[in-house]
Enzyme design. Structure first.
Site, PDB file in Angstrom:
ATOM      1  CG  ASP A  79      -5.871  -6.621   7.565  1.00 54.19           C
ATOM      2  OD1 ASP A  79      -5.656  -7.274   7.223  1.00 54.19           O
ATOM      3  OD2 ASP A  79      -6.181  -5.666   6.641  1.00 54.19           O
ATOM      4  CE  LYS A 106      -2.381  -2.485   2.964  1.00 58.29           C
ATOM      5  NZ  LYS A 106      -3.162  -2.966   4.349  1.00 58.29           N
TER       6      LYS A 106
END
Ligand code: BGC
Length: 459
Positions: free
Chosen positions: A190, A154
């Site tokens: 996550d 990311k």
């Protein structure tokens, strides 16, 4: 139609998706293997989470959540009697771009400072609460509290963190301050937090999936297939890191010229190929490049791109959802981007958004179907009923992404009945759940897990 010529490469037939799913199946096996693992594009990382919640967990926890658009600190209470996880309070801390791209030390100092501020605001300083750390990047988990960052993804690229134990870096930053302390730490991806937070509500939740800034999934795999960890019995949650699918060139035939451009101009070229076709960090940029191409070919906006359209990153992923939601939104956004549009342009822009987001949903479906099919065959079942805990802005906010994904999963995994449960605060509450389950199992998991589930020394 000329526009269609440029959109056609985004349209993946059912056969193509089945083919993609078959490739992922092979890559998952490679990732699970003891020796092939190092070369595998799909990492299949053991998480050392081998139990989902059973409802007897309880206590107060801190949770940190790093990896999406923001960094969050939470205080979570797990109530045994009511089988509920309460978010007592939380705080969002922005992570400025210069920290995202600066040194690791600065990043962890920033995290430790945010945590200190939160503890003060909650009057929790002085208590050493256990901490669940949701760190949403590929990590080689050595133990529940030892996790080596494989690589940043990311928008992050902090120096001196890849190859290091992230829990140690966090603890060192807290010790550098010396004004508070934390209890035991459990590291969680996550996806795992998402699966665990849904697992508290629905015990058949054995898959966690994120389609947000990045994309990834985890699921419960049979221990006997996890060749890199000793032990044959039971199951362990595997963080697939499916975002890396294609990094060895296996998806070359479905990459468009726009995907190649997005990759080339990203901060991590050649890495996380699958993610770059799917997740929120990149979808807007793909659409911008397609719109620009159509403009250069004089198929849009009378052949005149605006300054905004020429600027990388100017077409936000949320515009895709807004434009697909209605033509009026499309008109507003094109005006905001200073484009000289007519009604046909607005319709074409909407078609481009729909094409790019549909491809994303269908690729995710192919990957999810691969996992569901794998769980079914692992268990020798004719039919599997399972639940996926899901989170992420793309899944939540796009008007028809979830419908499209679910419809494609039904076609690609016809023998699986897959339900979807949106995770409420998965990375926060889920991290606390993992910490709580680890505490419940502390004698077998946290303290002795290295005896039971030792990583096989294969290096
Ligand atoms: C990371 C994963 C994470 C996913 C969703 C990816 O870029 O590699 O670890 O689960 O983003 O946040």
């Amino acid at each position: 139609m000329q526009v269609e010529k440029h959109l056609e490469p985004f349209r993946l037939s059912l056969e193509k998706l089945q083919d993609v799913s078959a490739r992922l199946r092979k890559d998952m096996l490679r990732g699970l293997g003891k020796h092939a693992h190092h070369r595998a594009a799909v990492k299949m990382l053991p998480t050392f989470v081998r139990a989902t919640p059973d409802g007897t967990e309880k206590g107060d926890f801190l949770a940190l959540d790093l990896g999406g658009t923001n960094f969050r600190v939470l205080h979570v209470r797990v109530l045994e009697e009511e089988q509920r996880v309460l978010k007592m309070d939380s705080q969002i801390c922005a992570i400025p771009q210069e920290i995202m791209l600066g040194t690791g030390e600065k990043l962890f100092d920033h995290i430790a400072a945010c945590l200190a501020e939160f503890l003060d605001s909650q009057k929790l300083r002085g208590q050493t609460l256990p901490l669940g750390f949701t760190f949403s990047f590929p990590c080689e988990q050595k133990e529940i509290d030892k996790s080596i960052l494989i690589r940043w993804t990311k928008g992050f690229n902090c120096s001196g963190v890849e190859g290091e134990d992230v829990v140690r870096l966090l603890k060192e930053a807290i010790h550098r301050r010396g004004d508070y302390d934390i209890g035991s730490v459990a590291m969680v991806n996550d996806t795992v937090g998402t699966m665990m937070s849904c697992g508290y509500r629905d015990q058949s939740c054995e898959i966690g999936m994120i389609i947000g800034t990045g994309t990834n999934a985890c699921y419960m795999e049979e221990m006997k297939n996890v060749k890199r960890v000793e032990g044959e019995d039971g199951r362990m949650c595997i963080n697939t890191e499916w975002g890396g699918f294609g990094d060895d060139g296996s998806l070359k035939d479905i990459l468009t010229e726009f995907d190649e451009e997005v990759d080339k101009t990203s901060i991590n070229p050649g890495v996380h190929t699958f993610e770059k076709m799917i997740s929120g960090m990149y979808l807007g940029e793909i659409v911008r490049l397609v719109l620009l191409k159509l403009t250069e070919e004089k198929l849009l906006f009378k052949g005149c791109p605006s300054e905004a359209l020429l600027t990388p990153g100017s077409f936000e992923t949320k515009f895709i959802s807004e434009i697909e939601d209605g033509l009026e939104n499309a008109k507003k956004i094109l005006t905001k981007l200073a484009l000289d549009w007519d009604l046909v342009d607005a319709c074409v822009a909407r078609l481009v958004c729909d094409t790019v987001s549909s491809r994303s949903a269908r690729l995710c479906a192919a990957a999810l179907a691969t996992i569901a099919n794998r769980i079914r065959t692992n268990r020798g079942l004719d039919h599997l009923k399972t639940t996926v805990g899901v989170d992420g802005t793309v899944y939540r906010k796009h008007p028809n992404f979830s419908d499209e994904l679910q419809a494609a999963v039904r076609l690609l995994a016809p023998k699986c009945d897959v339900s979807f449960l949106i995770s409420e605060d998965g990375s926060g509450k889920g991290a606390a759940m993992v910490t709580a389950v680890a505490q419940r199992l502390s004698c077998i998991l946290v303290l002795n897990h290295s005896k039971l589930y030792k990583p096989v020394t294969e290096l």
